[in-house]
Write an enzyme that holds these catalytic residues in place. Structure first.
Site, PDB file in Angstrom:
ATOM      1  N   ASP A 158       0.818  -1.210   0.000  1.00 33.34           N
ATOM      2  CA  ASP A 158       0.000   0.000   0.000  1.00 33.34           C
ATOM      3  C   ASP A 158       0.855   1.265   0.000  1.00 33.34           C
ATOM      4  O   ASP A 158       1.978   1.269   0.494  1.00 33.34           O
ATOM      5  CB  ASP A 158      -0.892   0.038   1.251  1.00 33.34           C
ATOM      6  CG  ASP A 158      -2.054  -0.936   1.160  1.00 33.34           C
ATOM      7  OD1 ASP A 158      -1.999  -1.860   0.334  1.00 33.34           O
ATOM      8  OD2 ASP A 158      -3.011  -0.766   1.937  1.00 33.34           O
ATOM      9  N   HIS A 313       3.433  -2.427   3.457  1.00 31.53           N
ATOM     10  CA  HIS A 313       3.698  -1.131   2.824  1.00 31.53           C
ATOM     11  C   HIS A 313       5.120  -1.123   2.268  1.00 31.53           C
ATOM     12  O   HIS A 313       6.011  -1.736   2.850  1.00 31.53           O
ATOM     13  CB  HIS A 313       3.568   0.003   3.852  1.00 31.53           C
ATOM     14  CG  HIS A 313       2.167   0.180   4.369  1.00 31.53           C
ATOM     15  ND1 HIS A 313       1.614  -0.629   5.338  1.00 31.53           N
ATOM     16  CD2 HIS A 313       1.207   1.082   4.049  1.00 31.53           C
ATOM     17  CE1 HIS A 313       0.377  -0.239   5.584  1.00 31.53           C
ATOM     18  NE2 HIS A 313       0.088   0.793   4.813  1.00 31.53           N
TER      19      HIS A 313
HETATM   20 ZN   LIG Z   1      -2.618   3.223   2.958  1.00 29.55          ZN
END
Ligand SMILES: [Zn+2]
Ligand SMILES: *[C@@H]1O[C@H](CO)[C@@H](O)[C@H](O)[C@H]1NC(C)=O
Ligand SMILES: *[C@@H]1O[C@H](CO)[C@@H](O)[C@H](O)[C@H]1NC(C)=O
Ligand SMILES: *[C@@H]1O[C@H](CO)[C@@H](O)[C@H](O)[C@H]1NC(C)=O
Length: 448
Positions: A158, A313
């Site tokens: 992400d 992430h």
């Molecule tokens: Zn995010």
């Protein structure tokens, strides 16, 4: 709601789900990102009546001169920060209006987003009611993707693209792997080279909104802008690919948000069932590499069903390191490593306008997928219920300024499994406390 309170809004609970969708996965073509001069396929996932067709129609004769990705012309054509609702394309607002008039967008009130507290609906609104079904309150909308099929490790990252994405992408290249990047619009503006590097490698691109707000706190038009501009920057920068999947920031969405994404833009949600908290590696008091190592070890050596969709992430070197460290164990424990956007419907359905061979073939204008020679951007960006399509058996020759970063764009914590109308928010306050994802960068950038 002011942008400030909106962006100060922190996080949400998501849940480990038991819903299992697709049961098999096909790998994508080796060549599905090759440039060619043939037009985009005429067969889309959505029927021709779906508004997304008209909104993102693109063909050899569309007469549009697509600016090279990273050029000043390219950068200046997109919003530089949170999209202004007064400047949305008329076609988008018309499509939203029609969807509302057709009764397709539930009239769920907006939440108010106050830092470190649960986002709240107005008095009298039950977030667990199926007509609202807020993920923040652990309501799970049936049909959305939370789990991978048995034995599958669904890979995704992400808040892409940021600087650390470079090293992740290189690692994936070295290991001949692809992943799904849930992209933030202003981060694309800020990092066009990294964006193209990821795209040209062949990883899957999905939508993670334009500036990473809590979507339930936005007006319908703001939601339109957040999704629409992210669709458009990806579409116009990849030879016309139109993402099919999105992930709400913080995992925050409800029936209204979901419906706008789906009815206007054809987007479907992919969530997760485990969270590394890797975004907080850079925060004092956040998680640690050792803690992620322990979690990963537990998940990777644990049950194979449901399969894993782990929230990760690529926003810090430490987070990328955590993934690289875990990668050999994914293989050693026998997991199949599959891009998350390929989980619900297979490799040939990552983009809405992909043909059943898994090809999205760009038209002539897509030849411009290289950076211009002087790539100074003017970006001041600061910062389902639908049965799965038949999976396509795809023959495969291979396995197949300040961007918003992890500190400002953390997502959420998964907890136990909860179904619609059955959730406990006991761990919610705990999560709010645990998550320090105060979006300082985004906050500052929006003031800038
Ligand atoms: Zn995010
Ligand atoms: C994106 O491409 C469409 C045509 O497909 C064009 O109408 C639109 O202006 C482009 N958007 C930007 C921001 O350049
Ligand atoms: C956990 O850390 C140990 C010691 O550094 C390492 O050997 C192992 O590969 C790590 N496992 C994961 C899942 O990262
Ligand atoms: C809610 O779900 C839990 C776990 O699945 C179950 O034990 C409990 O009985 C359910 N409660 C209600 C009210 O359905």
């Amino acid at each position: 709601m002011s942008p400030v309170s909106r962006t100060m809004f922190t996080t949400f609970i998501l849940l480990t789900a038991t819903f299992v969708s697709a049961t098999s996965i096909s790998y994508r073509h080796n060549d599905h990102h090759d440039a060619s001069s043939t037009p985009l396929p005429s067969a889309w996932y959505h029927t021709a009546e779906h508004p997304v067709h008209k909104l993102f129609k693109r063909g050899p004769t569309d007469g549009v001169e697509y600016a090279p990705v990273g050029s000043p012309t390219w950068a200046s054509a997109f919003p530089q920060s949170s999209p202004d609702v007064a400047q949305l394309p008329q076609a988008w607002t018309d499509a939203l209006r029609k969807a509302i008039d057709d009764g397709k967008i539930p009239d769920v009130p907006r939440t108010s987003a106050v830092p470190d507290t649960d986002p709240t609906y107005p008095a009298g609104i039950d977030p667990m009611d199926p007509s609202v079904c807020s993920s923040t309150y652990k309501c799970r909308i049936p049909g959305d993707t939370w789990d991978a099929p048995e034995g599958v490790f669904g890979t995704g990252f992400d808040d892409t693209p940021t600087q650390p994405s470079i090293r992740l992408n290189q690692f994936l290249k070295d290991n001949n792997e692809r992943t799904t990047h849930f992209m933030i619009g202003v981060n694309i503006l800020e990092n066009p080279e990294i964006f193209l590097d990821i795209f040209n490698h062949g990883s899957d691109l999905a939508v993670h909104t334009y500036t990473h707000p809590a979507m339930t706190s936005l007006s319908n038009e703001e939601i339109l802008g957040q999704l629409g501009w992210t669709m458009e920057i990806i579409h116009n920068s990849t030879g016309g690919r139109l993402p099919r999947y999105w992930r709400p920031p913080y995992g925050d969405y409800d029936m209204r948000v979901r419906a706008i994404a789906r009815e206007v833009f054809g987007l479907e949600v992919i969530l997760w069932n485990h969270d590394t908290m890797d975004w907080s590696l850079v925060n004092t008091g956040g998680t640690t590499p050792a803690a992620i190592n322990a979690s990963m070890t537990e998940w990777l050596t644990g049950p194979k069903s449901p399969g894993l969709i782990i929230l990760e992430h690529d926003t810090s070197d430490a987070a990328v390191d955590a993934f690289i460290s875990a990668y050999p164990h994914i293989k050693a424990n026998g997991w199949r490593f599959v891009s998350q956007a390929e989980l619900p419907n297979g490799a040939g359905a990552v983009y809405q306008n992909e043909d059943d061979q898994g090809n999205v073939t760009p038209n002539a204008v897509a030849a411009k997928l290289e950076l211009p020679t002087s790539p100074t951007t003017s970006a001041t960006s600061q910062l389902p219920s639908q049965p799965p399509l038949t999976l396509k058996a795809i023959p495969t020759s291979s396995s197949s300024s300040k961007p918003i970063s992890g500190t400002s764009a953390a997502d959420s914590i998964p907890t136990g499994s909860v179904n619609v109308n059955n959730g406990s928010s006991s761990t919610l306050a705990q999560a709010w406390n645990a998550i320090l994802c105060s979006p300082i960068l985004l906050f500052l950038s929006l003031l800038a």
